[in-house]
Design a protein around this motif. Structure first.
Motif, PDB file in Angstrom:
ATOM      1  N   ASP A 285     -42.630  -1.384 -41.010  1.00 18.46           N
ATOM      2  CA  ASP A 285     -43.477  -1.996 -42.042  1.00 18.46           C
ATOM      3  C   ASP A 285     -44.585  -1.067 -42.486  1.00 18.46           C
ATOM      4  OD1 ASP A 285     -42.886  -4.432 -42.927  1.00 18.46           O
ATOM      5  OD2 ASP A 285     -44.249  -5.527 -41.617  1.00 18.46           O
ATOM      6  N   TYR A 286     -44.304  -0.076 -43.301  1.00 17.09           N
ATOM      7  CA  TYR A 286     -45.375   0.812 -43.738  1.00 17.09           C
ATOM      8  C   TYR A 286     -45.185   1.085 -45.220  1.00 17.09           C
ATOM      9  CZ  TYR A 286     -41.511   3.967 -43.022  1.00 17.09           C
ATOM     10  OH  TYR A 286     -40.266   4.526 -43.050  1.00 17.09           O
ATOM     11  N   ALA A 287     -46.250   1.537 -45.830  1.00 15.29           N
ATOM     12  CA  ALA A 287     -46.186   1.793 -47.264  1.00 15.29           C
ATOM     13  C   ALA A 287     -46.010   3.290 -47.497  1.00 15.29           C
ATOM     14  CB  ALA A 287     -47.472   1.313 -47.921  1.00 15.29           C
ATOM     15  N   THR A 288     -45.162   3.644 -48.461  1.00 11.08           N
ATOM     16  CA  THR A 288     -45.000   5.060 -48.813  1.00 11.08           C
ATOM     17  C   THR A 288     -45.417   5.269 -50.262  1.00 11.08           C
ATOM     18  OG1 THR A 288     -42.695   4.651 -49.408  1.00 11.08           O
ATOM     19  CG2 THR A 288     -43.115   5.522 -47.209  1.00 11.08           C
ATOM     20  N   LEU A 289     -45.822   6.484 -50.563  1.00 10.64           N
ATOM     21  CA  LEU A 289     -46.216   6.860 -51.920  1.00 10.64           C
ATOM     22  C   LEU A 289     -45.496   8.151 -52.283  1.00 10.64           C
ATOM     23  CD1 LEU A 289     -50.086   6.363 -51.599  1.00 10.64           C
ATOM     24  CD2 LEU A 289     -48.461   4.809 -52.698  1.00 10.64           C
ATOM     25  N   LEU A 290     -45.381   8.394 -53.577  1.00  7.42           N
ATOM     26  CA  LEU A 290     -44.794   9.658 -54.018  1.00  7.42           C
ATOM     27  C   LEU A 290     -45.931  10.599 -54.428  1.00  7.42           C
ATOM     28  CD1 LEU A 290     -41.778   8.248 -56.031  1.00  7.42           C
ATOM     29  CD2 LEU A 290     -41.763   9.353 -53.780  1.00  7.42           C
ATOM     30  N   PRO A 291     -45.755  11.902 -54.231  1.00  5.65           N
ATOM     31  CA  PRO A 291     -46.861  12.848 -54.455  1.00  5.65           C
ATOM     32  C   PRO A 291     -47.339  12.881 -55.903  1.00  5.65           C
ATOM     33  CG  PRO A 291     -44.794  13.996 -53.962  1.00  5.65           C
ATOM     34  CD  PRO A 291     -44.561  12.552 -53.717  1.00  5.65           C
ATOM     35  N   GLU A 292     -46.446  12.559 -56.866  1.00  8.00           N
ATOM     36  CA  GLU A 292     -46.888  12.694 -58.255  1.00  8.00           C
ATOM     37  C   GLU A 292     -47.558  11.439 -58.819  1.00  8.00           C
ATOM     38  OE1 GLU A 292     -42.436  12.380 -57.772  1.00  8.00           O
ATOM     39  OE2 GLU A 292     -44.037  13.708 -57.112  1.00  8.00           O
ATOM     40  N   MET A 293     -47.673  10.379 -57.997  1.00 12.17           N
ATOM     41  CA  MET A 293     -48.415   9.193 -58.455  1.00 12.17           C
ATOM     42  C   MET A 293     -49.892   9.546 -58.632  1.00 12.17           C
ATOM     43  SD  MET A 293     -47.149   6.178 -55.908  1.00 12.17           S
ATOM     44  CE  MET A 293     -45.780   5.097 -56.274  1.00 12.17           C
ATOM     45  N   THR A 294     -50.582   8.817 -59.544  1.00  6.82           N
ATOM     46  CA  THR A 294     -52.039   8.964 -59.620  1.00  6.82           C
ATOM     47  C   THR A 294     -52.656   7.989 -58.630  1.00  6.82           C
ATOM     48  OG1 THR A 294     -52.309   7.231 -61.257  1.00  6.82           O
ATOM     49  CG2 THR A 294     -51.904   9.457 -62.091  1.00  6.82           C
ATOM     50  N   SER A 295     -53.943   8.181 -58.352  1.00  3.28           N
ATOM     51  CA  SER A 295     -54.554   7.313 -57.349  1.00  3.28           C
ATOM     52  C   SER A 295     -54.567   5.868 -57.827  1.00  3.28           C
ATOM     53  CB  SER A 295     -55.963   7.801 -56.988  1.00  3.28           C
ATOM     54  OG  SER A 295     -56.872   7.459 -57.999  1.00  3.28           O
ATOM     55  N   SER A 296     -54.707   5.635 -59.130  1.00  2.00           N
ATOM     56  CA  SER A 296     -54.736   4.233 -59.560  1.00  2.00           C
ATOM     57  C   SER A 296     -53.343   3.618 -59.490  1.00  2.00           C
ATOM     58  CB  SER A 296     -55.371   4.088 -60.949  1.00  2.00           C
ATOM     59  OG  SER A 296     -54.430   4.296 -61.952  1.00  2.00           O
TER      60      SER A 296
ATOM     61  N   LEU B 229     -61.915   6.296 -53.433  1.00  2.00           N
ATOM     62  CA  LEU B 229     -62.986   7.227 -53.774  1.00  2.00           C
ATOM     63  C   LEU B 229     -62.544   8.307 -54.763  1.00  2.00           C
ATOM     64  CD1 LEU B 229     -64.715   7.655 -50.310  1.00  2.00           C
ATOM     65  CD2 LEU B 229     -65.547   6.390 -52.292  1.00  2.00           C
ATOM     66  N   ALA B 230     -61.216   8.485 -54.917  1.00  2.00           N
ATOM     67  CA  ALA B 230     -60.725   9.549 -55.801  1.00  2.00           C
ATOM     68  C   ALA B 230     -60.831   9.104 -57.265  1.00  2.00           C
ATOM     69  CB  ALA B 230     -59.272   9.868 -55.455  1.00  2.00           C
ATOM     70  N   PRO B 231     -60.930  10.064 -58.206  1.00  2.00           N
ATOM     71  CA  PRO B 231     -60.874   9.695 -59.629  1.00  2.00           C
ATOM     72  C   PRO B 231     -59.555   8.981 -59.905  1.00  2.00           C
ATOM     73  CG  PRO B 231     -61.377  12.040 -59.335  1.00  2.00           C
ATOM     74  CD  PRO B 231     -61.045  11.500 -57.994  1.00  2.00           C
ATOM     75  N   ARG B 232     -59.547   8.070 -60.885  1.00  2.00           N
ATOM     76  CA  ARG B 232     -58.368   7.236 -61.148  1.00  2.00           C
ATOM     77  C   ARG B 232     -57.119   8.049 -61.462  1.00  2.00           C
ATOM     78  NH1 ARG B 232     -58.475   2.116 -62.381  1.00  2.00           N
ATOM     79  NH2 ARG B 232     -56.878   2.447 -63.971  1.00  2.00           N
ATOM     80  N   ASP B 233     -57.303   9.217 -62.097  1.00  2.00           N
ATOM     81  CA  ASP B 233     -56.116   9.975 -62.502  1.00  2.00           C
ATOM     82  C   ASP B 233     -55.794  11.131 -61.546  1.00  2.00           C
ATOM     83  OD1 ASP B 233     -58.332  11.334 -63.079  1.00  2.00           O
ATOM     84  OD2 ASP B 233     -57.792  11.879 -65.144  1.00  2.00           O
ATOM     85  N   ALA B 234     -56.481  11.190 -60.415  1.00  2.00           N
ATOM     86  CA  ALA B 234     -56.176  12.242 -59.432  1.00  2.00           C
ATOM     87  C   ALA B 234     -54.786  11.995 -58.866  1.00  2.00           C
ATOM     88  CB  ALA B 234     -57.203  12.233 -58.308  1.00  2.00           C
ATOM     89  N   LYS B 235     -54.046  13.088 -58.662  1.00  2.00           N
ATOM     90  CA  LYS B 235     -52.688  12.949 -58.126  1.00  2.00           C
ATOM     91  C   LYS B 235     -52.761  12.732 -56.612  1.00  2.00           C
ATOM     92  CE  LYS B 235     -49.694  14.208 -61.547  1.00  2.00           C
ATOM     93  NZ  LYS B 235     -49.960  13.129 -62.535  1.00  2.00           N
ATOM     94  N   VAL B 236     -51.860  11.861 -56.138  1.00  2.00           N
ATOM     95  CA  VAL B 236     -51.772  11.620 -54.695  1.00  2.00           C
ATOM     96  C   VAL B 236     -51.621  12.947 -53.966  1.00  2.00           C
ATOM     97  CG1 VAL B 236     -50.251  10.716 -52.906  1.00  2.00           C
ATOM     98  CG2 VAL B 236     -50.919   9.256 -54.825  1.00  2.00           C
TER      99      VAL B 236
END
Lengths: 461, 461
Positions: free
Chosen positions: B141-152, B191-198
């Motif tokens: 049960d964990y969440a994954t993200l892709l590197p090219e997503m933005t922080s928002s 805390l990251a800017p909304r458009d910062a990349k993961v």
């Protein structure tokens, strides 16, 4: 995908000598603060600071907080007052006060005025709690919310305070007098409608600790209720701090070490990471304390043995099996004591369960006694087959008497081992105080009495 | 501000009999799931289910997950297949597979087809890992993200998956093959800017465990690096699970209990919360295993004592002090063994430090030996002042010889106690396997040899 071993210590030294700021920044990015702290730990206090001063203030304080307290104190002693003040200001409040308490008094007094009033008061407040209480391990870095905020206002607030707070994943809801009303997790807030009131989202029923509560009690609550942090309240029910899960893990580890050491009759509090660095005489002192006490208690055994000197002279074979009876009693008693001490520590049983525990141990003791009786009879028949037996007795007869005495001793020792920690707990002492060596010495006394009484009674000597 | 004791067990039964759904819902809101589970635990399995079935599915599974495994199995045995399937589906994956493994094989086979394919495969996958490994305690049960997503985008994604995930505070960044690239905390994202990349926000240097790594190693990483969760990767470096901090606390507690029990020669794995419920014969078996082995090893002591029977007959006083020498050696040896076992467990020392440790223990042993030598000499002069001494010897002379033998034994026992766990660790065994009772029996043998050799040599008998 391998944790890069950032730098070996000689390389770290080289890097420091070369004075290449870029290479040092790369070092800072090569791993989490705890890992960087490990490398910095291998340096002298001057070298360590030469590296640390080049880190961003926040990272610097994070790495610094992971160093052993001894090294922290060494480093701080070499700094100027403004450097110390800025370092302390950046540290998490709980680590900061721990360090502060370790500083020489003169340094404490000269540093305090250099701090901002908020930090100064925070240190004074946290330093006031007795070692080993929830108050002494809590941090004052937590986020609070008001019940009438909406969830989106609450999230905005948490985002704003995030850089300064140890955790923003749990936030505590307080009224105007800082009385604790409940808590919300960031997850609760994220999942709630944007205009839902914190009051309606929060969990009103709270698990908390009081400032003067034992640190282990507090840590066990975090474990039992799977909390990320536990709020700590003072006598007025006002929120004054939180204990985080990572501190709970460290408290549980420390308490386990102390329990294990107590069980083996080693005195003293155990601070992390110190075996090799603790001087010999401190190890000696911690152990001698009990060992000397036990030697004194051993006088009783000596008196008993001597009072049966004539019996032993008549029947030397009884002397030959004294160590066997003593050892077996000590071993079985230590086992039951360990199991009971541990079950008490894990709250599986309480002092009220004394009857159930003793009945259970009694049955276990009988099973062990039966097995050991058979074994010891065989052993005596084998070992003493050539021994001189006084006229009027047979080896089998004496062997049977010794085995019966052994069986009685096993049952007695098992019960004493289970009872002493329960009695200690009921009287409000730490159950682990009934150390295994102490128990061994106590059951030696019962063992000798049982042994000689049985022999006298059954052999009529 | 006090945790309300929601209901006493008889009241809970009454409430159940009255069948008032509102009162039962109030019970469910009266505390955190772990606390509710405590009350439910006091009921029979039928009563427990009668309450639980009235809870929302998610709360039901949370309370259920906090019950002891025995009670879980009892409850499940009384349910229909669809009820079991829905209960299992709601449970966290790691608790689910633990329960599944406890079910009778016939039930396992009949339940599997009733589950959705995702859950079925998850159970099969998690059940494949050997007990005691990171793979066996992790959750899926964990969440994954892709590197090219933005922080928002990342925050939106976490918000979406939050209801189903054990933690959304740490998310793992993976590539198309699920290879672990790094992790971000929700705090980083907020805390990251909304458009910062993961990719740019994430921590690329990771602490992780491999599926076949020891569970204690994994838990210690969580402790050392203050993590909220530790990612677990398989042989292809692909992310397959995480271990959360609350499981780490339980693992550390369990391992501590096992270490303590091993130290006292108690066999068997320790599951939480079981002292009173474990049947006597299981306790007996766990303890007898060693006790019988020690009785066998005690044969060696017996042979040594018997080979000196003539000496003892000539000089009975030597027999009187055999127990003292044996006990003191056992106590000092157990102390050094405990300190070393614990220092090894906490990674304060490693097998490579054997020379430094032995040198340290040697010095501590000498200090203890000196003190005990003086004490035992005084004890002998006092206790044996009326004893018969063979012609040609003085009590002081014999007392001195016994005290010297005791001192030699203390030094030897301290060294053996420190050495055995280090040797065990170097050979890849668990250091705690060198249990204190085993050590006591071993140093008894050296003690008797030292004792009689010293007496023969110095007294010329």
């Amino acid at each position: 995908m391998k944790t890069k071993n950032p730098l070996l210590v000689p390389e770290l030294r080289e890097l420091l000598d070369a004075g290449d700021p870029k290479a040092i920044q790369e070092f800072f990015e090569s791993g989490p603060p705890a890992l960087l702290a490990e490398f910095v730990s291998a340096l002298s206090s001057e070298e360590a600071w030469a590296i640390l001063r080049q880190a961003r203030p926040q990272l610097r304080s994070e790495i610094f907080s992971h160093l052993d307290e001894d090294l922290q104190v060494e480093i701080v002693k070499g700094l100027t007052r403004p450097e110390i003040a800025s370092l302390l200001t950046e540290m998490p409040p709980d680590d900061r006060v721990d360090l502060f308490k370790q500083l020489p008094e003169s340094l404490q007094e000269s540093v305090l005025p250099a701090l901002a009033q908020a930090e100064r008061e925070d240190i004074r407040r946290l330093a006031a709690y007795r070692e080993g209480t929830a108050g002494a391990v809590m941090t004052s870095d937590y986020a609070t919310l008001l019940p009438e905020m909406t969830s989106s206002e609450a999230i905005d607030h948490l985002r704003k305070v995030a850089p300064d707070k140890e955790t923003i994943y749990y936030a505590y809801v307080v009224d105007g007098n800082r009385r604790l009303l409940g808590f919300v997790s960031l997850k609760d807030l994220i999942l709630a409608p944007r205009d839902a009131k914190v009051r309606d989202v929060m969990h009103p029923e709270m698990i908390f600790a009081r400032v003067d509560e034992d640190q282990e009690e507090a840590a066990r609550k975090i474990q039992k209720y799977d909390l990320m942090a536990l709020p700590v309240i003072n006598g007025n029910d006002a929120l004054v701090g939180i204990i985080t899960y990572d501190d709970a893990i460290d408290i549980i580890t420390q308490e386990n070490t102390e329990d294990m050491e107590k069980l083996m009759a080693i005195a003293g509090r155990h601070e992390a990471g110190v075996y090799l660095r603790t001087p010999c005489w401190v190890h000696f002192k911690n152990r001698a304390y009990w060992i000397v006490g036990l030697a004194a208690l051993g006088l009783v055994s000596g008196v008993i043995i001597h009072s049966f000197e004539t019996t032993l002279m008549q029947m030397l074979i009884l002397a030959l099996y004294m160590p066997m009876v003593a050892d077996t009693g000590g071993n079985t008693g230590s086992q039951s004591a360990t199991v009971v001490v541990r079950a008490l520590a894990l709250r599986e049983i309480g002092p009220r369960d004394i009857h159930r525990v003793l009945f259970k141990e009694f049955r276990i003791g009988i099973l062990l006694a039966l097995v050991l009786m058979v074994l010891s009879f065989g052993k005596i028949m084998f070992l003493s087959r050539g021994s001189e037996i006084p006229a009027g007795f047979s080896l089998a007869q004496i062997g049977m008497v010794i085995s019966i005495a052994l069986a009685l001793q096993v049952i007695t020792a098992t019960l004493i081992g289970a009872m002493l920690p329960l009695v200690a707990a009921r009287l409000g002492f730490d159950p682990a105080v009934v150390a295994s060596p102490a128990l061994t010495t106590i059951v030696d006394i019962t063992g000798l009495l049982i042994y000689f009484s049985t022999a006298r009674l059954l052999l009529g000597i």
